[in-house]
Write a protein that holds these residues in place. Structure first.
Motif, PDB file in Angstrom:
ATOM      1  N   GLU A   2       0.835  -1.194   0.000  1.00 33.87           N
ATOM      2  CA  GLU A   2       0.000   0.000   0.000  1.00 33.87           C
ATOM      3  C   GLU A   2       0.866   1.239   0.000  1.00 33.87           C
ATOM      4  N   LEU A   3       0.329   2.302  -0.563  1.00 32.41           N
ATOM      5  CA  LEU A   3       1.041   3.569  -0.512  1.00 32.41           C
ATOM      6  C   LEU A   3       1.162   4.030   0.925  1.00 32.41           C
ATOM      7  N   CYS A   4       2.246   4.676   1.238  1.00 35.88           N
ATOM      8  CA  CYS A   4       2.464   5.286   2.543  1.00 35.88           C
ATOM      9  C   CYS A   4       2.447   4.279   3.682  1.00 35.88           C
ATOM     10  N   SER A   5       2.796   3.012   3.428  1.00 30.57           N
ATOM     11  CA  SER A   5       2.794   2.029   4.509  1.00 30.57           C
ATOM     12  C   SER A   5       4.037   2.200   5.374  1.00 30.57           C
ATOM     13  N   ARG A   6       4.007   1.617   6.558  1.00 27.62           N
ATOM     14  CA  ARG A   6       5.132   1.721   7.497  1.00 27.62           C
ATOM     15  C   ARG A   6       5.725   0.343   7.710  1.00 27.62           C
ATOM     16  N   ASP A   7       7.046   0.303   7.944  1.00 30.28           N
ATOM     17  CA  ASP A   7       7.639  -0.984   8.283  1.00 30.28           C
ATOM     18  C   ASP A   7       7.524  -1.203   9.786  1.00 30.28           C
ATOM     19  N   GLY A   8       8.043  -2.314  10.301  1.00 24.85           N
ATOM     20  CA  GLY A   8       7.897  -2.642  11.711  1.00 24.85           C
ATOM     21  C   GLY A   8       8.527  -1.643  12.654  1.00 24.85           C
ATOM     22  N   ASN A   9       9.466  -0.837  12.158  1.00 21.36           N
ATOM     23  CA  ASN A   9      10.134   0.152  12.998  1.00 21.36           C
ATOM     24  C   ASN A   9       9.474   1.521  12.932  1.00 21.36           C
ATOM     25  N   GLY A  10       8.353   1.625  12.238  1.00 24.55           N
ATOM     26  CA  GLY A  10       7.660   2.906  12.130  1.00 24.55           C
ATOM     27  C   GLY A  10       8.152   3.755  10.976  1.00 24.55           C
ATOM     28  N   ASP A  27      -1.555   6.330   4.287  1.00 26.33           N
ATOM     29  CA  ASP A  27      -1.536   5.948   5.698  1.00 26.33           C
ATOM     30  C   ASP A  27      -1.489   7.205   6.555  1.00 26.33           C
ATOM     31  N   VAL A  28      -2.661   7.766   6.812  1.00 24.31           N
ATOM     32  CA  VAL A  28      -2.749   8.965   7.643  1.00 24.31           C
ATOM     33  C   VAL A  28      -3.571   8.634   8.880  1.00 24.31           C
ATOM     34  N   ALA A  29      -3.483   9.490   9.873  1.00 23.12           N
ATOM     35  CA  ALA A  29      -4.251   9.303  11.111  1.00 23.12           C
ATOM     36  C   ALA A  29      -5.740   9.230  10.778  1.00 23.12           C
ATOM     37  N   GLU A  30      -6.467   8.418  11.522  1.00 23.97           N
ATOM     38  CA  GLU A  30      -7.888   8.176  11.244  1.00 23.97           C
ATOM     39  C   GLU A  30      -8.720   9.457  11.166  1.00 23.97           C
ATOM     40  N   PRO A  31      -8.555  10.410  12.092  1.00 20.21           N
ATOM     41  CA  PRO A  31      -9.364  11.632  11.977  1.00 20.21           C
ATOM     42  C   PRO A  31      -9.074  12.396  10.677  1.00 20.21           C
ATOM     43  N   LEU A  32      -7.819  12.392  10.249  1.00 19.63           N
ATOM     44  CA  LEU A  32      -7.455  13.065   9.010  1.00 19.63           C
ATOM     45  C   LEU A  32      -8.018  12.304   7.812  1.00 19.63           C
ATOM     46  N   ALA A  33      -8.010  10.981   7.880  1.00 20.03           N
ATOM     47  CA  ALA A  33      -8.584  10.171   6.802  1.00 20.03           C
ATOM     48  C   ALA A  33     -10.056  10.513   6.605  1.00 20.03           C
ATOM     49  N   ALA A  34     -10.766  10.745   7.710  1.00 19.73           N
ATOM     50  CA  ALA A  34     -12.182  11.118   7.614  1.00 19.73           C
ATOM     51  C   ALA A  34     -12.327  12.472   6.924  1.00 19.73           C
ATOM     52  N   SER A  35     -11.443  13.419   7.240  1.00 20.00           N
ATOM     53  CA  SER A  35     -11.489  14.732   6.574  1.00 20.00           C
ATOM     54  C   SER A  35     -11.171  14.598   5.093  1.00 20.00           C
ATOM     55  N   GLN A  82      -0.258  12.339  15.099  1.00 18.71           N
ATOM     56  CA  GLN A  82       0.400  11.079  15.439  1.00 18.71           C
ATOM     57  C   GLN A  82       0.510  10.914  16.952  1.00 18.71           C
ATOM     58  N   PRO A  83       0.428   9.663  17.442  1.00 19.16           N
ATOM     59  CA  PRO A  83       0.597   9.426  18.877  1.00 19.16           C
ATOM     60  C   PRO A  83       1.941   9.969  19.355  1.00 19.16           C
ATOM     61  N   GLY A  84       1.917  10.620  20.485  1.00 20.55           N
ATOM     62  CA  GLY A  84       3.144  11.177  21.050  1.00 20.55           C
ATOM     63  C   GLY A  84       3.474  12.564  20.530  1.00 20.55           C
ATOM     64  N   ALA A  85       2.662  13.091  19.605  1.00 22.88           N
ATOM     65  CA  ALA A  85       2.954  14.419  19.075  1.00 22.88           C
ATOM     66  C   ALA A  85       2.758  15.471  20.165  1.00 22.88           C
ATOM     67  N   GLY A  86       1.785  15.262  21.060  1.00 24.91           N
ATOM     68  CA  GLY A  86       1.564  16.132  22.218  1.00 24.91           C
ATOM     69  C   GLY A  86       1.820  17.600  21.968  1.00 24.91           C
ATOM     70  N   SER A  87       1.506  18.414  22.916  1.00 25.24           N
ATOM     71  CA  SER A  87       1.743  19.845  22.757  1.00 25.24           C
ATOM     72  C   SER A  87       3.171  20.179  23.156  1.00 25.24           C
ATOM     73  N   SER A  88       3.688  21.190  22.519  1.00 27.38           N
ATOM     74  CA  SER A  88       5.035  21.666  22.827  1.00 27.38           C
ATOM     75  C   SER A  88       4.918  22.802  23.827  1.00 27.38           C
ATOM     76  N   ARG A  89       5.790  22.807  24.780  1.00 26.53           N
ATOM     77  CA  ARG A  89       5.804  23.898  25.757  1.00 26.53           C
ATOM     78  C   ARG A  89       7.151  24.594  25.711  1.00 26.53           C
TER      79      ARG A  89
END
Length: 127
Positions: A2-10, A27-35, A82-89
């Protein structure tokens, strides 16, 4: 593959010469895929630029074309979701920007704003 697939290491496994003919194959985040499901088929520029940027590669587009803003907006919003993107302070606890997009003209800046607004409406991302 598939296009934009990830290997086991991310890491991205993307043949960069393969265009993305349909946003649903990226391969985009689910909320973005919906948009993106509400968007029309990718323009010629987006077909080649979006997969390259989603793969984490540098992307320089010379000139203008239909879909230029979305070519930059999709990978940026995907990175923020993406998971872990969190906010920057920043020091002092102030929020710091996590993405910076530079635009050469007001018109391109307005196009970027429009694309980001369309993609992030209803998502936990501010622009």
């Amino acid at each position: 593959m598939e296009l934009c697939s990830r290997d086991g290491n991310g890491a991205k496994n993307l043949p960069l010469n393969v265009p993305c003919d349909d946003f649903s194959r990226c391969d985009v985040a689910e909320p973005l895929a919906a948009s993106l499901s509400k968007c029309k088929a990718p323009t010629d520029l987006q077909r080649f630029a979006v997969p390259v940027a989603l793969a984490g590669r540098d992307l320089v587009i010379v000139g203008v074309g239909r879909g230029l803003a979305m070519s930059f907006a999709v990978p940026a919003v995907n990175a923020l979701l993406q998971p872990g993107a969190g906010s920057s302070r920043a020091p002092g606890g102030l929020c710091a920007p996590r993405v910076l997009m530079l635009a050469p003209t007001r018109e391109v800046c307005a196009d970027l704003d429009e694309a980001l607004h369309a993609l992030t409406t209803g998502l936990p991302v501010q622009h």
